[in-house]
Design a protein around this motif. Structure first.
Motif, PDB file in Angstrom:
ATOM      1  N   TYR A 269      11.167   5.429   6.925  1.00 16.71           N
ATOM      2  CA  TYR A 269      12.085   6.445   7.431  1.00 16.71           C
ATOM      3  C   TYR A 269      11.297   7.418   8.308  1.00 16.71           C
TER       4      TYR A 269
ATOM      5  N   ASP B  37      16.227   1.347   3.976  1.00 13.89           N
ATOM      6  CA  ASP B  37      17.061   2.375   3.361  1.00 13.89           C
ATOM      7  C   ASP B  37      17.395   3.488   4.344  1.00 13.89           C
ATOM      8  N   ARG B  38      18.683   3.835   4.408  1.00 11.84           N
ATOM      9  CA  ARG B  38      19.218   4.915   5.248  1.00 11.84           C
ATOM     10  C   ARG B  38      18.973   4.681   6.738  1.00 11.84           C
TER      11      ARG B  38
ATOM     12  N   GLU C 215      29.602   3.160   2.308  1.00 11.87           N
ATOM     13  CA  GLU C 215      28.234   3.269   1.799  1.00 11.87           C
ATOM     14  C   GLU C 215      28.096   4.419   0.812  1.00 11.87           C
TER      15      GLU C 215
END
Length: 265
Positions: free
Chosen positions: A133, A169-170, A183
């Motif tokens: 991220y 993720d994300r 989601e």
């Protein structure tokens, strides 16, 4: 003189020419329609960007509601608190210099309690590890009032971006309220906002996305004219080729006659 036009070679040539003419005419109109769509889009964006901002709740009032085409790019205001827990980034997006990075999208819980709206807070550079991220400046805390450009949900068909599964993720490929509602389970109003200003003004935020260029009409009209000029050139070209072959055949016949006349009896 032109009986050679009935030969197989010339019949095929003329058939190809007859097939090319409607094809090039159609291609010209295709480019014309693209030009007209580009001009209409530019006019829509120009009007939207110069109009005074209006409250978001006057334009999109239902979860999952589609943004009407004539309201796309409209400047709107919204008041609420950022929901950083459901913040995400959109991969492979570029800044004004074409550098690849991420868009940072954070839901804004509206003060009127009707739900939340996705806010594209701007662009950040890519991380060294594409699966990690990225470093994202924190969203402002407390209640904020922001101004942004109203945009319709992104789709693979409209953007040409494939929505691949299995993202880290994300991290996502599209800005989609439907996707994020599934989601997170949050109540998201239709469309999203492309942030242009925040009150109070925060420090150290993602790079804001510049206004779209709505003055460039593109090359489509020039391409349309080129296709239609090519259409006109097809019969002219066939006629020139036929004239040239007729002259060549006449010359060869004359030379053959001269050669025969020169042979002693």
């Amino acid at each position: 003189m032109y009986r050679f036009l009935l030969t197989r070679q010339w019949l095929i040539t003329m058939l190809i020419a007859l097939l090319l003419i409607p094809a090039t005419i159609k291609l010209g109109f295709w480019q014309l329609h693209r030009h007209e769509a580009r001009v209409a889009r530019n006019e829509l964006i120009g009007k939207a960007l110069t109009a005074a901002p209006v409250p978001f709740d006057t334009l999109s009032t239902a979860p999952g509601a589609a943004v009407p085409k004539d309201l796309t790019w409209r400047a709107v205001t919204a008041t609420g608190q950022y929901d950083t827990e459901h913040e995400f980034v959109v991969r492979k997006r570029t800044d004004s210099n074409g550098t690849i990075g991420y868009f940072v999208v954070t839901p804004l819980k509206l003060s009127d309690g009707r739900g939340a709206v996705l806010v594209n807070r701007g662009w950040v550079p890519s991380a060294d590890d594409a699966t990690a991220y990225p470093s994202v400046p924190a969203a402002p805390t407390g209640e904020v009032t922001l101004t942004g450009r109203l945009r319709a949900d992104e789709t693979s068909g409209g953007s040409g971006i494939k929505d691949r599964a299995g993202m880290p993720d994300r991290q996502f490929n599209l800005i989609s309220t439907e996707q994020q509602a599934k989601e997170t389970g949050a109540t998201l109003l239709g469309g999203y906002l492309e942030l242009t200003a925040t009150t109070p003004a925060p420090a150290g935020q993602p790079q804001l996305i510049p206004e779209p260029n709505h003055s460039d009409i593109g090359p489509h009209m020039a391409y349309a004219i080129q296709w239609w000029l090519f259409t006109a050139m097809i019969p002219v070209g066939v006629w020139i080729l036929a004239r040239r072959e007729a002259k060549d055949r006449a010359k060869q016949a004359a030379e053959a006659g001269t050669a025969l006349a020169a042979v002693p009896a």
